[in-house]
Scaffold this motif. Structure first.
Motif, PDB file in Angstrom:
ATOM      1  N   ALA A 182      86.068 -37.357 -40.064  1.00  0.00           N
ATOM      2  CA  ALA A 182      86.843 -38.460 -39.498  1.00  0.00           C
ATOM      3  C   ALA A 182      88.316 -38.385 -39.881  1.00  0.00           C
ATOM      4  O   ALA A 182      89.186 -38.777 -39.100  1.00  0.00           O
ATOM      5  N   SER A 183      88.619 -37.883 -41.070  1.00  0.00           N
ATOM      6  CA  SER A 183      90.021 -37.830 -41.469  1.00  0.00           C
ATOM      7  C   SER A 183      90.701 -36.569 -40.949  1.00  0.00           C
ATOM      8  O   SER A 183      91.879 -36.369 -41.169  1.00  0.00           O
ATOM      9  N   GLY A 184      89.952 -35.724 -40.258  1.00  0.00           N
ATOM     10  CA  GLY A 184      90.552 -34.525 -39.680  1.00  0.00           C
ATOM     11  C   GLY A 184      90.817 -33.445 -40.709  1.00  0.00           C
ATOM     12  O   GLY A 184      91.624 -32.547 -40.475  1.00  0.00           O
ATOM     13  N   ASP A 185      90.133 -33.516 -41.844  1.00  0.00           N
ATOM     14  CA  ASP A 185      90.358 -32.505 -42.871  1.00  0.00           C
ATOM     15  C   ASP A 185      89.508 -31.258 -42.658  1.00  0.00           C
ATOM     16  O   ASP A 185      89.764 -30.230 -43.267  1.00  0.00           O
ATOM     17  N   VAL A 186      88.464 -31.369 -41.825  1.00  0.00           N
ATOM     18  CA  VAL A 186      87.658 -30.179 -41.536  1.00  0.00           C
ATOM     19  C   VAL A 186      87.601 -29.952 -40.028  1.00  0.00           C
ATOM     20  O   VAL A 186      87.743 -30.889 -39.236  1.00  0.00           O
ATOM     21  N   ALA A 187      87.387 -28.695 -39.656  1.00  0.00           N
ATOM     22  CA  ALA A 187      87.364 -28.314 -38.249  1.00  0.00           C
ATOM     23  C   ALA A 187      85.925 -28.084 -37.797  1.00  0.00           C
ATOM     24  O   ALA A 187      85.051 -27.814 -38.624  1.00  0.00           O
ATOM     25  N   PRO A 188      85.672 -28.190 -36.487  1.00  0.00           N
ATOM     26  CA  PRO A 188      84.339 -27.833 -35.982  1.00  0.00           C
ATOM     27  C   PRO A 188      84.048 -26.377 -36.305  1.00  0.00           C
ATOM     28  O   PRO A 188      84.967 -25.563 -36.416  1.00  0.00           O
ATOM     29  N   VAL A 189      82.754 -26.066 -36.457  1.00  0.00           N
ATOM     30  CA  VAL A 189      82.387 -24.695 -36.803  1.00  0.00           C
ATOM     31  C   VAL A 189      81.753 -24.020 -35.592  1.00  0.00           C
ATOM     32  O   VAL A 189      80.864 -24.585 -34.943  1.00  0.00           O
ATOM     33  N   ASN A 190      82.239 -22.843 -35.296  1.00  0.00           N
ATOM     34  CA  ASN A 190      81.673 -22.044 -34.216  1.00  0.00           C
ATOM     35  C   ASN A 190      80.462 -21.299 -34.770  1.00  0.00           C
ATOM     36  O   ASN A 190      80.599 -20.266 -35.419  1.00  0.00           O
ATOM     37  N   THR A 191      79.263 -21.845 -34.517  1.00  0.00           N
ATOM     38  CA  THR A 191      78.069 -21.293 -35.173  1.00  0.00           C
ATOM     39  C   THR A 191      77.736 -19.895 -34.667  1.00  0.00           C
ATOM     40  O   THR A 191      77.017 -19.163 -35.327  1.00  0.00           O
ATOM     41  N   SER A 192      78.272 -19.502 -33.514  1.00  0.00           N
ATOM     42  CA  SER A 192      77.980 -18.147 -33.028  1.00  0.00           C
ATOM     43  C   SER A 192      78.672 -17.088 -33.874  1.00  0.00           C
ATOM     44  O   SER A 192      78.374 -15.907 -33.772  1.00  0.00           O
ATOM     45  N   LEU A 193      79.612 -17.522 -34.728  1.00  0.00           N
ATOM     46  CA  LEU A 193      80.289 -16.570 -35.616  1.00  0.00           C
ATOM     47  C   LEU A 193      79.569 -16.440 -36.958  1.00  0.00           C
ATOM     48  O   LEU A 193      79.995 -15.697 -37.828  1.00  0.00           O
ATOM     49  N   ILE A 194      78.492 -17.208 -37.124  1.00  0.00           N
ATOM     50  CA  ILE A 194      77.731 -17.159 -38.378  1.00  0.00           C
ATOM     51  C   ILE A 194      76.531 -16.248 -38.157  1.00  0.00           C
ATOM     52  O   ILE A 194      75.687 -16.537 -37.301  1.00  0.00           O
ATOM     53  N   LYS A 195      76.431 -15.188 -38.941  1.00  0.00           N
ATOM     54  CA  LYS A 195      75.481 -14.120 -38.669  1.00  0.00           C
ATOM     55  C   LYS A 195      74.024 -14.615 -38.597  1.00  0.00           C
ATOM     56  O   LYS A 195      73.330 -14.351 -37.624  1.00  0.00           O
ATOM     57  N   ASP A 196      73.592 -15.343 -39.629  1.00  0.00           N
ATOM     58  CA  ASP A 196      72.178 -15.698 -39.679  1.00  0.00           C
ATOM     59  C   ASP A 196      71.922 -17.159 -39.318  1.00  0.00           C
ATOM     60  O   ASP A 196      70.964 -17.751 -39.777  1.00  0.00           O
ATOM     61  N   TYR A 197      72.795 -17.710 -38.462  1.00  0.00           N
ATOM     62  CA  TYR A 197      72.630 -19.132 -38.140  1.00  0.00           C
ATOM     63  C   TYR A 197      71.264 -19.405 -37.505  1.00  0.00           C
ATOM     64  O   TYR A 197      70.677 -20.459 -37.699  1.00  0.00           O
ATOM     65  N   SER A 198      70.749 -18.431 -36.759  1.00  0.00           N
ATOM     66  CA  SER A 198      69.468 -18.631 -36.068  1.00  0.00           C
ATOM     67  C   SER A 198      68.315 -18.776 -37.055  1.00  0.00           C
ATOM     68  O   SER A 198      67.269 -19.333 -36.718  1.00  0.00           O
ATOM     69  N   GLN A 199      68.499 -18.263 -38.295  1.00  0.00           N
ATOM     70  CA  GLN A 199      67.409 -18.356 -39.275  1.00  0.00           C
ATOM     71  C   GLN A 199      67.377 -19.703 -40.005  1.00  0.00           C
ATOM     72  O   GLN A 199      66.408 -20.014 -40.690  1.00  0.00           O
ATOM     73  N   ILE A 200      68.449 -20.481 -39.893  1.00  0.00           N
ATOM     74  CA  ILE A 200      68.488 -21.788 -40.565  1.00  0.00           C
ATOM     75  C   ILE A 200      67.385 -22.679 -40.000  1.00  0.00           C
ATOM     76  O   ILE A 200      67.157 -22.697 -38.791  1.00  0.00           O
ATOM     77  N   GLU A 201      66.704 -23.402 -40.889  1.00  0.00           N
ATOM     78  CA  GLU A 201      65.609 -24.265 -40.439  1.00  0.00           C
ATOM     79  C   GLU A 201      66.106 -25.243 -39.379  1.00  0.00           C
ATOM     80  O   GLU A 201      67.111 -25.930 -39.593  1.00  0.00           O
ATOM     81  N   PRO A 202      65.403 -25.338 -38.251  1.00  0.00           N
ATOM     82  CA  PRO A 202      65.894 -26.174 -37.141  1.00  0.00           C
ATOM     83  C   PRO A 202      66.072 -27.647 -37.528  1.00  0.00           C
ATOM     84  O   PRO A 202      66.968 -28.315 -37.007  1.00  0.00           O
TER      85      PRO A 202
END
Lengths: 404, 263
Positions: free
Chosen positions: A127-147
């Motif tokens: 909310a304070s704009g201190d973090v940016a959205p994350v492009n999960t397609s750039l994370i190698k093992d994102y598909s393995q993270i528990e749904p």
């Protein structure tokens, strides 16, 4: 006489210059606050998401919970930062923080590229704009993270992920087996039944602990209509506060430093109270006769997320870190060292099945019994639209009143 | 002189300016709008008044305990002890100041704990450690600040000429009367000087109370919680002006007695 007044005036000028400098120094971070989530719902500031990866910058500044980014300096056997540096060529500068609020403070400086944020920090950072959205397609093992950890209220907004899930665990009820008999099964032991251990009860020293009381009331006092311990209207908050004020009579001390809690259990100044798995491990390691259980009402807990700063100076190395730390091997190492469930279920192949069973890694029904730390906001998180809920500021205020 | 101004007055000025700002509860951003809300909040919620009065009460109690303990010790050091013993006593009084504050506070935590030294000493008489709480805080603070009371009183008493004691005795006063009517009035400015140390140090302390204070809160811990965990710098600044104001009132009151001029 004129001499004195001139001196006074120059002193006054000095003070105002100093004050102005202060205003200017802090002013740079205040520009993004056009969204007011307190009253108007919650629209995060528009911050661009990284589309693709570029050349690595050679270093990355990491802000983490203690134990999340070990480089072997605490224990030569515990080291997953050095392999990361070798693999990516990014030098990791790690800073640890002690509470979620400290993490929020430090992220505001813009000096850090990534942070391991718990749910009571993540939304505030978004909310304070201190973090940016994350492009999960750039994370190698994102598909393995528990749904069941993806697209949740504490790590995404309007379907957009703002981080990569890291790991989770429950706040447990710890007790000394020699002093507390029969063994408790319910949080009632530290609330309505606390007088049995008068002056020996402990609790977590943070406004977020109000949710523990709310969770208990949610189960035993249905007339209050609590659906989510982080969405309390004024009446429900008052009920939780009065329960905690009752508990206060029996509290020996509140803890936020985990070593202090270990010590209090060791000497017997505290015999029952809320805890983390890692604390129980340390206490048991010091031969303190303690047990920790997940009471039948379920529990509050944490689910941590790696987030990237909107002002990151090393975004490519930051993505490299987020990608690396969610691979199975580092996940297994962190989880075993810290004592929590890794977000990447593939880590179980490395830790062994027994560990993953103990921490219920892929156990969705167990995870569902946990109410993860979430920042309370005035827009009710349980979907009520007609009522206004109490926000974190109210909770902080209430917490001071509870402690008295 | 200039540096003193920058270091002290600018810091106090910044403190006061900050206390007039507001904070967004959710994002924790400081909002630079002028408002008295922080002070209103201090006034409206009884809990803050309770905490402020509790803190002042503890500071006063610590000061009184220290004055009572320090006076006989300082009197003995200044007027009774031989030069050799006096030197040893000065070293003994100063020695605790060489050790870290934290070490001493944690030592008291160990002593107050269940089955700790105080429990052990008291058990033959059926006494128990008071446990962590305000009593433990008061005792710990009184211990920590005792040297700051002994040294000024010692210095003050040293300046009282021995001949006054003899004169008082020759005029027929007993030793108790001499202390009450001759020594105490002359040592009063020194006691006041010591009390400024013990009172202001106790007023601002937050470390001892987090270590031995149990669940108790003082002004210092509330300020600390607001800076560290709630991230509400403006409110912390507003509450932090309370001890400043209390000290100003105290100093003004002390000045009226004329104690400061005799230092």
């Amino acid at each position: 006489m004129s001499n004195t007044s001139r001196r006074t005036r120059s002193l006054g000028a000095l003070v105002s210059v100093a004050a102005l400098a202060l205003v200017a120094a802090c002013g740079s971070s205040g520009s993004s606050g056009n969204a007011n989530p307190g009253s108007q719902g919650f629209t995060p500031p528009d911050i661009p998401m990284q589309k693709s990866l570029g050349a690595k910058e050679g270093q990355v500044n990491i802000l983490a919970w203690p134990g999340y980014a070990e480089d072997g300096s605490n224990d030569p056997k515990v080291d997953w930062v050095t392999p990361f540096e070798k693999q990516t060529g990014c030098k990791a500068n790690v800073k640890y923080f002690g509470t979620s609020d400290e993490a929020v403070n430090l992220m505001k400086t813009g000096d850090y590229d990534v942070v391991s944020a718990s749910g009571d920090a993540s939304l505030r950072l978004v909310a304070s704009g201190d973090v940016a959205p994350v492009n999960t397609s750039l994370i190698k093992d994102y598909s393995q993270i528990e749904p069941f950890l993806k697209d949740r209220a504490w790590n995404s907004v309007n379907g957009q992920m703002y981080g990569v899930p890291h790991g989770w665990g429950a706040n447990l009820l710890m007790y000394r087996t020699d002093d507390v008999q029969p063994a408790p099964t319910s949080w009632g032991a530290v609330f309505t039944g606390a007088s049995q251990y008068k002056g020996k009860v402990t609790a977590y020293d943070s406004p977020i602990y109000i949710a523990d009381a709310a969770l208990y009331l949610m189960r035993i006092q249905h007339s209050l209509g609590i659906k989510n311990p982080y969405a309390l209207d004024q009446k429900q908050l008052d009920a939780a506060v009065s329960l905690l004020k009752e508990q206060r009579q029996n509290i020996s001390e509140y803890w936020s430093d985990y070593l202090k809690e270990v010590q209090a259990f060791k000497t017997g100044d505290s015999v029952i109270g809320t805890t983390w798995e890692v604390i129980k491990q340390v206490a048991a390691g010091e031969k303190v006769p303690v047990k920790a259980i997940l009471p039948k009402e379920g529990s509050t807990g944490w689910s941590d997320t790696w987030m990237i700063s909107s002002k990151a100076q090393h975004p490519n190395c930051a993505y490299a870190w987020m990608s690396y730390i969610t691979e199975p091997k580092p996940q297994a190492e962190v989880a075993q060292y810290f004592g929590e469930a890794p977000a990447n279920g593939q880590a179980c192949k490395i830790t062994g099945a027994a560990f993953c069973k103990a921490y219920h890694v892929t156990d969705k029904s167990f995870a569902d019994k946990i109410w993860y730390w979430t920042t309370p906001i005035s827009q009710c998180l349980d979907g009520r639209t007609a009522t206004q809920c109490t926000d974190y500021g109210d909770w902080t205020q209430a917490w001071t009143e509870i402690k008295g | 002189m200039l540096w003193l101004g920058v270091a002290y007055l600018a810091a106090l000025g910044a403190l006061f300016v900050t206390s007039l700002w507001a904070q967004n509860d959710f994002t924790g951003e400081i909002e630079r709008v002028w408002t008295f809300d922080n002070f209103r909040q201090l006034w409206d919620f009884p809990v803050y008044r309770t905490i402020a009065f509790r803190t002042i009460g503890i500071a006063a109690l610590v000061t009184a305990i220290d004055a009572l303990l320090a006076f006989p010790i300082a009197l003995y050091m200044a007027k009774v002890a031989s030069p050799r013993v006096r030197r040893l006593m000065v070293i003994a009084v100063l020695m605790p100041l060489w050790a870290s504050y934290l070490v001493k506070a944690y030592a008291w935590r160990g002593m107050f704990s269940e089955g700790g030294l105080i429990d052990w000493l008291g058990s033959p008489f059926g006494l128990h450690s008071p446990g962590y709480g305000l009593a433990a805080t008061t005792i710990t603070l009184a211990y920590l600040w005792l040297p700051y009371m002994i040294l000024p009183i010692f210095a003050g008493l040293e300046r009282v000429p021995d001949s006054l004691f003899e004169a008082s005795g020759d005029l027929g006063a007993g030793s108790f009367t001499t202390i009450r009517r001759v020594v105490l009035p002359m040592a009063f400015p020194a006691v006041v000087a010591g009390s400024i140390f013990t009172f202001s140090l106790s007023l601002g302390d937050y470390i001892a109370v987090t270590i031995v204070g149990g669940a108790g809160q003082l002004i210092g811990t509330v300020v600390y919680a607001n800076v560290g965990s709630a991230n509400n710098l403006p409110f912390a600044a507003a509450f932090a002006t309370v001890p400043v104001v209390v000290m100003l009132i105290y100093l003004a009151a002390v000045r009226r007695t004329g104690a400061l001029e005799n230092l």
